[in-house]
Design an enzyme around this catalytic site. Structure first.
Site, short mmCIF file in Angstrom:
data_model
loop_
_atom_site.label_atom_id
_atom_site.label_comp_id
_atom_site.label_asym_id
_atom_site.label_seq_id
_atom_site.Cartn_x
_atom_site.Cartn_y
_atom_site.Cartn_z
N HIS A 262 -14.77 36.71 59.41
CA HIS A 262 -15.10 37.93 59.61
C HIS A 262 -16.21 38.14 60.22
O HIS A 262 -17.03 37.66 60.45
CB HIS A 262 -15.28 38.64 57.96
N ASP A 318 -7.79 40.56 53.84
CA ASP A 318 -6.29 40.58 54.37
C ASP A 318 -5.72 39.42 53.63
O ASP A 318 -4.35 39.29 53.62
CB ASP A 318 -6.04 40.54 55.77
N1 ACO Z 1 -9.55 30.22 61.50
C1 ACO Z 1 -10.35 29.06 62.15
N2 ACO Z 1 -11.41 29.20 62.76
C2 ACO Z 1 -11.75 30.63 62.99
C3 ACO Z 1 -11.12 31.54 62.43
C4 ACO Z 1 -10.12 31.15 61.53
N3 ACO Z 1 -9.46 32.25 60.99
N4 ACO Z 1 -11.93 32.68 62.54
C5 ACO Z 1 -13.23 32.21 63.16
N5 ACO Z 1 -13.04 30.93 63.51
C6 ACO Z 1 -13.90 30.11 64.39
C7 ACO Z 1 -13.77 30.35 65.79
O1 ACO Z 1 -13.02 29.56 66.52
C8 ACO Z 1 -15.32 30.20 66.27
O2 ACO Z 1 -15.46 28.93 66.12
P1 ACO Z 1 -16.52 28.38 67.54
O3 ACO Z 1 -17.80 28.84 67.08
O4 ACO Z 1 -16.56 26.63 67.34
O5 ACO Z 1 -15.97 28.87 68.75
C9 ACO Z 1 -15.89 30.70 65.14
O6 ACO Z 1 -15.43 30.53 63.85
C10 ACO Z 1 -16.56 32.25 65.19
O7 ACO Z 1 -15.15 32.97 65.27
P2 ACO Z 1 -15.21 34.50 66.46
O8 ACO Z 1 -13.68 34.31 66.93
O9 ACO Z 1 -16.45 34.28 67.49
O10 ACO Z 1 -15.67 35.25 65.34
P3 ACO Z 1 -15.37 37.01 65.57
O11 ACO Z 1 -16.50 37.66 64.94
O12 ACO Z 1 -15.25 37.26 67.00
O13 ACO Z 1 -13.90 37.26 65.00
C11 ACO Z 1 -12.23 37.59 63.43
C12 ACO Z 1 -13.75 37.37 63.75
C13 ACO Z 1 -11.38 38.24 64.61
C14 ACO Z 1 -11.78 38.29 62.30
C15 ACO Z 1 -11.64 35.91 63.32
O14 ACO Z 1 -12.55 35.48 62.25
C16 ACO Z 1 -10.34 35.91 63.19
O15 ACO Z 1 -9.67 35.61 64.13
N6 ACO Z 1 -10.01 35.61 62.08
C17 ACO Z 1 -8.25 35.31 61.68
C18 ACO Z 1 -7.69 36.96 61.60
C19 ACO Z 1 -8.22 37.83 60.61
O16 ACO Z 1 -8.03 37.42 59.47
N7 ACO Z 1 -8.70 39.25 60.97
C20 ACO Z 1 -8.82 40.26 59.86
C21 ACO Z 1 -10.38 40.44 59.81
S1 ACO Z 1 -10.69 41.71 58.54
C22 ACO Z 1 -10.24 43.06 58.97
O17 ACO Z 1 -10.24 43.45 60.28
C23 ACO Z 1 -9.49 43.73 58.08
#
Ligand code: ACO
Length: 380
Positions: A262, A318
């Protein structure tokens, strides 16, 4: 990252709001002053909608008045139902709902009143009822069934179950839908809410702002994650396969686990904790515990992994909502429309708060060329 830009606007404050406080460090969520745990335990979705629209809880007669008005205003024009019937049955459910909500505006007598906040609140009430009817109608139409009209004597959660099944709503399902709606109703300056405020700040109308918000919610990084999370659990298929799936798909192929991570929460999303309890109880009461076990085991596996620990990656709202909705027998493609049913309360509260505010217009850091010599078409 380019100097001077904040990628993804992380941490940028774009508005003052009385709607909700998201404390990502401590994993706390407050709507209009009230803890999400108390609201999930005690409140009707209509009570939460009143709180978001009025910045206070309703008294008994105000709550019953709002419940009745939402139910009475939940009918949608026949033309909208006919439009849903002619869509290809394989249409993405969010695309169907987005199109239907857009089509409501020509039938709304107040659609083009852009300034009066009382009128806007009436539109918010109407949209909240109508979106529930649209979601239930589409869920039936895509299965070749006739839609069912809303009843005036039911709560919104009960009406949804009634319109979905054409049967008297049972207490367990209606309660589960109500808790889901309460938990998903509002969440600060998330992507879809920001979208709705950007549209509103141009002086545009509420239907346009809600349609744009639905478009933003559809994405798998935002609301679309609930159905993607369920697809992952279905792909794993058996609790005994979780470890192998995690090693192959996440560790080797670097796939993200949908429903985990998140932008704001660096602790457990409090909504996920509440939904996990409901998912477990529903699984036990139906005797179908497989999906909960897969989700729980995958969470434990991820949370024991260094990569997930270092990056503070926990289940978000979610993750376990997917299990709750699946246990209610809802088709996976209908999961994100249910999110719309809830979040329309938050979007419209923010839209009303934003009305009359200043145009939202940030800048881009231009990183292209500036002094290229013009090349005539025939010379390229
Ligand atoms: N699984 C594995 N690795 C992850 C995940 C995941 N679900 N989410 C983030 N990471 C990792 C990224 O690869 C990144 O690693 P790095 O630093 O080595 O590059 C680090 O964690 C940070 O991730 P970002 O993408 O920079 O975080 P951001 O804040 O931009 O994204 C997001 C947040 C989009 C929710 C992300 O965690 C994700 O894609 N999760 C899966 C989709 C999801 O569940 N979305 C719903 C969010 S809640 C809502 O909107 C209702």
């Amino acid at each position: 990252m380019t100097t001077g830009t904040v990628q993804g606007l992380e941490g940028v404050v774009v508005a003052e709001s009385t709607k909700s406080l998201v404390n990502g460090i401590e994993g706390k969520l407050i709507y209009g002053g009230y803890r999400i745990e108390d609201l999930a335990e005690n409140a009707l979705f209509e009570e939460v909608a009143f709180l978001l629209w009025n910045d206070r809880l309703p008294n008994k007669s105000e709550l019953e008045g709002l419940r009745q008005t939402i139910a009475a205003e939940a009918s949608v024009p026949d033309a909208v139902i006919e439009m849903l019937k002619v869509l290809p049955k394989e249409t993405n459910s969010m695309a169907a709902v987005r199109t239907a909500v857009s089509m409501l505006s020509p039938y709304d007598p107040d659609a083009e009143n852009l300034t009066d906040k009382d009128v806007a609140q009436r539109k918010a009430v109407r949209l909240t009822g109508q979106i529930t009817t649209i979601c239930a109608a589409w869920a039936r139409i895509r299965e070749g069934k006739e839609p069912v009209a809303p009843r005036h004597d039911l709560t919104l959660a009960q009406n949804f179950i009634y319109m979905l099944t054409d049967e008297e709503p049972d207490q367990t399902s209606s309660d589960a839908v109500n808790v889901y709606l309460v938990l998903l109703a509002e969440h600060g300056m998330n992507a879809s809410t920001f979208t709705s405020r950007v549209v509103t700040a141009t002086g545009s109308d509420m239907h346009s702002a809600v349609v744009a918000a639905i478009g933003a919610l559809k994405g798998p990084a935002h609301g679309g994650a609930n159905k993607e999370a369920m697809k992952t659990f279905l792909e794993i298929g058996d609790p005994a396969r979780v470890d192998e799936w995690f090693q192959t798909e996440v560790k080797q192929k670097k796939r993200r686990i949908m429903g985990i991570g998140h932008r704001v929460y660096k602790a457990l999303d409090p909504r996920a904790a509440i939904l996990k309890r409901h998912a477990k109880a529903l699984a036990q009461s139906t005797g179908n515990t497989k999906w909960f076990e897969i989700a729980n085991r995958l969470e434990e596996t991820a949370r024991a992994d260094e990569y997930f620990i270092e990056r503070n990656l926990y289940p978000n709202v979610d993750y376990y909502s997917a299990i709750v909705l699946y246990t209610l027998d809802l088709d996976v493609d209908m999961f994100t429309p249910l999110f719309v049913m809830a979040r329309v309360a938050g979007w419209t509260a923010h839209i009303i708060e934003q009305m009359g505010g200043r145009l939202i217009r940030p800048k881009a850091q231009y990183v292209g060329e500036t002094d290229l010599a013009w090349v005539p078409l025939e010379a390229r």
